[in-house]
Design an enzyme around this catalytic site. Structure first.
Site, PDB file in Angstrom:
ATOM      1  N   THR A   1     107.649 126.998  35.243  1.00 34.54           N
ATOM      2  CA  THR A   1     107.308 126.361  36.510  1.00 34.54           C
ATOM      3  C   THR A   1     108.376 126.133  37.551  1.00 34.54           C
ATOM      4  OG1 THR A   1     107.654 124.287  35.602  1.00 34.54           O
ATOM      5  CG2 THR A   1     105.466 124.913  35.679  1.00 34.54           C
TER       6      THR A   1
ATOM      7  N   PHE B   1      97.184 127.876  38.690  1.00 31.82           N
ATOM      8  CA  PHE B   1      98.284 127.295  39.454  1.00 31.82           C
ATOM      9  C   PHE B   1      99.481 127.024  38.562  1.00 31.82           C
ATOM     10  CE2 PHE B   1     100.530 123.318  40.340  1.00 31.82           C
ATOM     11  CZ  PHE B   1     101.048 123.573  41.606  1.00 31.82           C
TER      12      PHE B   1
ATOM     13  N   ALA C   1      96.103 124.801  35.096  1.00 28.36           N
ATOM     14  CA  ALA C   1      97.328 124.227  35.661  1.00 28.36           C
ATOM     15  C   ALA C   1      98.470 124.254  34.656  1.00 28.36           C
ATOM     16  CB  ALA C   1      97.072 122.785  36.099  1.00 28.36           C
ATOM     17  N   GLU C   2      99.582 124.874  35.051  1.00 32.38           N
ATOM     18  CA  GLU C   2     100.802 124.879  34.235  1.00 32.38           C
ATOM     19  C   GLU C   2     101.853 124.144  35.036  1.00 32.38           C
ATOM     20  OE1 GLU C   2     104.102 125.246  32.921  1.00 32.38           O
ATOM     21  OE2 GLU C   2     104.156 127.408  33.305  1.00 32.38           O
ATOM     22  N   CYS C   3     102.245 122.961  34.534  1.00 29.85           N
ATOM     23  CA  CYS C   3     102.975 122.010  35.383  1.00 29.85           C
ATOM     24  C   CYS C   3     104.343 121.582  34.859  1.00 29.85           C
ATOM     25  CB  CYS C   3     102.108 120.765  35.591  1.00 29.85           C
ATOM     26  SG  CYS C   3     100.482 121.105  36.244  1.00 29.85           S
TER      27      CYS C   3
END
Length: 510
Positions: free
Chosen positions: A2, A233, A256-258
């Site tokens: 990320t 995302f 979602a990869e956060c």
């Protein structure tokens, strides 16, 4: 893995209009983080251009589905071969836009190629229609399970791994039968254009299947609101919440990869040389700008001092600008500086580096020791070449501390006993764990990747990554008339009741 652009999402020249929608009213510049020089200029695509790209993608998806498994595989493998042949060209562009060394960029491209190859070759096996058991109550039905493409996938990518990370969504989404509209970070827009143009060159009969839209965060927001069938995302938890809010308005699913705050646990009998080498690489590679990079280390107290000495010796030899590049996002320098200063003010020590290590655009290696567990350096994603090494009584305490994080992306365990290392791995609240290595899972395309908590939700890569971009479709085929058809008013009540009673008795006993 990320990070995001300042506005939190977004060949060196722009590709064909079919791959990069025309009509933008302004342009923005991509600059080298190492020199500040302009690398290229790209259009700012607004809501109308993004919506038009999605509409074209929807038409392209219908044609793509018509090619069947073999047709899609053939074109994806052609693209894979093209990327492999053009590795040096793409790696040079990645290095120019991110500042990372070319050798790191080449490795990144290779990882993307490996994953694209796996997705292309395994999509049919994973997603094809197959028969599943019907069960005694429905023995008269043949039960089939298959998957259909979602349609158009919106991918919002990061700048730190501008090829590998988005390709974990792009490649798998295409293999599953979808079209893709890709919004790269505005810091690496040229890489996004390259990927779209290279696919168009490799599969010239698949116009508009992979399109690139460029611009700041507003362009990403427009993509999320453009009626795509799913958004993939990569970025910060804060920005993921904003994207999720946009998606919620139309019930658009979000992957979602956060990011993460990954920990390495080191046992008393671990190979300390191997552990130190892995920690330094995991913490310092790509200037620490890796979502699953090493940020925390918990070493059993009997080996803590020696491990720290080994880590410091290895990290001291690293030369920013050679082994790793500058901080791609200049604002991250302030985060790194704050984390170090607050840790030291809280009682931590720095056997290597400190605030003086921040020398824009680089950060020289920093090793912190005995950092308070409530310090931002232990709770927030630092995203720089900084590693904190804390002592613990035993692996039980190490597991407790590692799991106390709000993040849950990756982790690693070093132990002289692989069996013990594996047992500890099963207790860690993270999406992936490496035993006696770091990031070992990243190069295994059959393994899913993703996290929980502040690290996001959903999975890319592997079978789960293919299914993430498809919808299950259940089909039953009536084979013969059952003794008692419970879905017909024509069935005699007595016969239906006998069938239900028989089923009740069977399940009451088993």
């Amino acid at each position: 893995m990320t990070a995001e652009s300042p506005s939190a999402q977004g060949p060196t020249a722009q590709g064909p209009a079919a791959q990069s929608p025309a009509g933008a009213s302004s342009v923005f510049a991509v600059r080298s983080p190492a020199t500040g020089q302009v690398v290229s200029e790209h259009p700012v695509h607004g809501a109308e251009e993004v919506a038009a790209a999605v509409a074209r993608g929807r038409r392209a998806a219908a044609a793509w589905a018509g090619l069947g498994w073999s047709g899609r595989k053939q074109r994806l493998l052609a693209w894979k071969r093209s990327l492999a042949r053009r590795m040096d060209e793409l790696a040079s562009l990645v290095a120019e836009e991110t500042g990372k060394p070319v050798h790191d960029a080449r490795a990144e491209v290779l990882l993307a190629v490996v994953h694209l190859d796996w997705a292309a070759r395994n999509a049919r096996r994973v997603l094809k229609v197959r028969r599943v058991p019907s069960g005694p109550l429905s023995a008269h039905q043949r039960a089939l399970l298959g998957y259909r493409p979602l349609g158009v996938i919106g991918v919002i990518g990061p700048w730190n791994y501008p090829v590998y990370t988005p390709m974990g969504s792009i490649g798998y989404a295409l293999a599953a039968g979808n079209a893709v509209v890709f919004k790269p970070s505005e810091l690496t827009a040229g890489v996004g254009e390259f990927l779209a143009a290279s696919f168009a060159d490799a599969a010239p009969d698949c116009a508009d299947l992979l399109q690139c839209v460029t611009g700041p965060g507003e362009t990403g927001q427009a993509l999320a609101a453009a009626g795509v069938d799913k958004v993939a995302f990569t970025g910060s938890p804060g920005t993921a919440r904003k994207v999720a809010a946009v998606c919620a308005g139309s019930l658009t699913p979000l992957l979602a990869e956060c990011g993460g705050k990954d920990a390495v646990l080191v046992d008393a009998d671990a190979d300390l040389g191997a552990a130190a080498d892995a920690v330094v690489w995991g913490a310092m590679a790509n200037a620490g700008q890796t979502c699953a990079g090493v940020e925390r280390v918990y070493a059993v107290e009997s080996v803590h001092e020696e491990l720290c000495e080994r880590i410091v010796r290895a990290a001291r030899e690293l030369a920013p600008g050679t082994q790793y590049g500058p901080m791609t996002l200049s604002g991250q320098l302030d985060v790194v500086d704050r984390h170090m200063k607050e840790a030291l003010a809280g009682g931590a020590r720095a056997p290597l580096g400190g605030p003086e290590s921040v020398r824009p655009p680089y950060v020289h290696p920093v090793v912190l020791v005995d950092v308070p567990e409530d310090s931002p350096a232990m709770t927030e994603e630092t995203f720089g070449p900084v590693v904190a090494v804390n002592r613990v009584r035993d692996l039980d305490e190490a597991v407790t501390r590692a799991n106390a994080s709000a993040y849950g992306l990756g982790a690693a365990v070093f132990s002289g006993s692989r069996a013990r290392g594996l047992a500890v791995a099963q207790r860690l609240d993270s999406g992936a764990v490496a035993v006696n290595s770091v990031l070992g899972f990243a190069a295994v395309p059959s393994l899913p990747f993703g996290g929980t908590g502040e690290s996001g939700y959903g999975r890319i890569h592997g079978e789960e990554g293919l299914r993430a971009f498809a919808v299950p479709r259940s089909v039953t085929v009536r084979r013969f008339a059952p003794y008692a058809d419970l879905t017909s008013f024509a069935t005699a009540r007595e016969r239906a009741e006998r069938a239900v009673e028989l089923g009740r008795r069977i399940h009451a006993r088993i």
